[in-house]
Enzyme design. Structure first.
Site, PDB file in Angstrom:
ATOM      1  N   ASP A   1       0.823  -1.309   0.004  1.00 50.62           N
ATOM      2  CA  ASP A   1      -0.199  -0.071  -0.043  1.00 50.62           C
ATOM      3  C   ASP A   1       0.868   1.311  -0.046  1.00 50.62           C
ATOM      4  O   ASP A   1       1.567   1.591   0.978  1.00 50.62           O
ATOM      5  CB  ASP A   1      -0.712   0.029   1.239  1.00 50.62           C
ATOM      6  CG  ASP A   1      -1.731   1.204   1.246  1.00 50.62           C
ATOM      7  OD1 ASP A   1      -2.633   1.331   0.467  1.00 50.62           O
ATOM      8  OD2 ASP A   1      -1.586   2.134   2.098  1.00 50.62           O
TER       9      ASP A   1
ATOM     10  N   GLU B   1      -1.285  -1.522  -5.643  1.00 49.04           N
ATOM     11  CA  GLU B   1      -2.468  -0.903  -6.528  1.00 49.04           C
ATOM     12  C   GLU B   1      -2.308  -0.207  -7.817  1.00 49.04           C
ATOM     13  O   GLU B   1      -1.133   0.569  -7.721  1.00 49.04           O
ATOM     14  CB  GLU B   1      -3.060   0.127  -5.500  1.00 49.04           C
ATOM     15  CG  GLU B   1      -3.999  -0.378  -4.421  1.00 49.04           C
ATOM     16  CD  GLU B   1      -4.705   0.495  -3.575  1.00 49.04           C
ATOM     17  OE1 GLU B   1      -5.689   0.523  -3.328  1.00 49.04           O
ATOM     18  OE2 GLU B   1      -3.841   1.452  -2.840  1.00 49.04           O
TER      19      GLU B   1
ATOM     20  N   ASP C   1      -3.166   1.347   7.167  1.00 50.40           N
ATOM     21  CA  ASP C   1      -2.549   1.196   5.906  1.00 50.40           C
ATOM     22  C   ASP C   1      -1.915  -0.274   5.945  1.00 50.40           C
ATOM     23  O   ASP C   1      -2.186  -1.062   4.721  1.00 50.40           O
ATOM     24  CB  ASP C   1      -1.085   1.881   6.370  1.00 50.40           C
ATOM     25  CG  ASP C   1      -1.231   3.393   6.185  1.00 50.40           C
ATOM     26  OD1 ASP C   1      -2.366   3.790   5.453  1.00 50.40           O
ATOM     27  OD2 ASP C   1      -0.625   4.232   6.581  1.00 50.40           O
TER      28      ASP C   1
END
Length: 411
Positions: free
Chosen positions: A193, A277, A357
């Protein structure tokens, strides 16, 4: 697999003049070719082929008094300038027709001698040579002093001499490797992340603090930029100030690149699969966090992970950018709804307490593993079902809910 290796070169004053002549000739040929094709298009004439264009702006141009000085540089440099023009047109056409993925590509533009970056490319046809004393021999330029930091794994297919905005010269070699470089197989996989407070949070709980190289150099850059703004335009002192600003920015970029290379190599070495991502960096760069987003350099970091995974036999994948990784409980899978960025920890109804997170990184890992295990197009996630009637409602205050940006963590 094609790899690029960059090394610093230190040309003599005479070689700098020769390189400047090569840069200028390549730029003129590129602009002449672009002008010829634009003129043909405006006059309704057919598109000039690559061979006809080369004959017009190189072969015949050398016989004229206006372009006779093109013979002073290697013909390969001129041919490669036209190759760059053809590539630019090809990318533009494929972008317009929709066959090229990604952002739209603009048509080619004229090059300027005031551009911050000047290049000249030599292929094997130019017969450049790597000498035994470590120097690089280029046709009509001479032997360049190269500072080698490592050996090339194979014979280079081309070399590009680059002059950047800071006045530094680099030799960029393109090498095709055929040897097997796969690392030993490991069991661990990781989801990442990306954020701002912490540059990267791994699914195993590791947090990498954002170094913020641009923020650290902001005071020096501000002072140099103020000094530049006070110089008279066109003066020699202004040219010197421009170089000082460019060198300061180059130092920031080099430091960031070196740090990202070390971090990406460590992640690829220790994990068999890496999932991140698919962030829309261009969109995030238009928000109030633009300076911090550019300072983080997410796109370059994920690009390093991607090519290093391909090189060393690892798995790399991007998950859907719209996946609610920060809203989903990694324990029970319940979507708890959007949360403001000030919420760093939250407790799910199942009783699990999550770090925002770390929970997002675990969801990235789970989504990546689900997509990676599906190699035949089968559905691996539960099928969507209709919501119960009691839940299928629109809340009046839905428009007033705080919005968050996925993948950005700020304190």
């Amino acid at each position: 697999m094609q790899l690029r290796y960059n090394f610093r070169v230190y040309p003599t004053p005479g070689q700098r003049d020769t390189l400047a002549r090569a840069f200028g000739c390549a730029r003129v040929v590129f602009n002449d070719g672009l002008h010829a094709r634009r003129t043909a298009h405006e006059n309704g004439e057919p598109y000039l082929s690559d061979g006809e264009l080369s004959k017009q702006v190189i072969t015949l141009a050398k016989t004229t008094s206006q372009r006779a000085w093109l013979s002073e540089v290697s013909a390969v440099v001129l041919q490669q300038a036209l190759a760059d023009l053809n590539t630019a047109y090809r990318n533009f056409f494929t972008s317009v027709t929709g066959t090229r993925k990604g952002r739209k590509v603009a048509p080619p533009r004229f090059r300027s001698r005031k551009d911050n970056r000047q290049t000249a490319r030599f292929t094997r046809n130019a017969r450049f040579a790597l000498l035994g004393n470590g120097r690089l021999r280029l046709p009509k330029i001479g032997d360049l002093d190269v500072r080698w930091s490592r050996e090339l794994p194979a014979e280079p297919s081309s070399v590009t001499i680059v002059k950047d905005a800071a006045g530094r010269y680099f030799a960029s070699f393109v090498v095709t490797t055929k040897q097997h470089e796969a690392l030993p197989t490991v069991e661990s996989e990781v989801g990442i992340d990306l954020g701002l407070t912490h540059f990267a949070v791994l699914s195993d709980g590791t947090k990498v603090t954002a170094p913020r190289f641009l923020r650290q150099a902001a005071r020096r850059l501000r002072r140099l930029q103020k000094s530049l703004s006070r110089k008279v335009k066109g003066s020699n002192n202004r040219k010197k100030a421009v170089i000082k600003v460019a060198r300061a920015h180059a130092k920031v970029a080099d430091t960031r690149r070196d740090w990202q290379h070390k971090l990406s190599t460590a992640i690829i070495r220790d994990n068999q699969a890496v999932y991140v991502e698919d962030l829309c960096v261009a969109g995030l760069a238009r928000t109030r966090l633009a300076k911090s987003v550019h300072d983080a350099g997410w796109a370059s970091f994920t690009g390093m992970l991607q090519y290093k995974a391909a090189r060393y036999g690892r798995v790399f994948a991007r998950i859907d950018r719209f996946a609610p990784t920060s809203q989903t409980c990694s324990e029970c899978g319940r979507i708890d709804g959007p949360k403001p960025l000030s919420v760093r920890t939250w407790t799910c109804l199942c009783g699990a307490t999550h770090d925002r997170d770390i929970n997002a990184a675990r969801n990235v890992l789970a989504a990546g593993q689900a997509d990676n295990s599906n190699d035949r197009g089968a559905q691996v996630r539960p099928a969507s079902v209709l919501a119960p009637r009691c839940e299928a409602v629109t809340h009046l205050d839905a428009a007033r809910l705080p919005r968050s940006v996925e993948g950005i963590s700020v304190s």
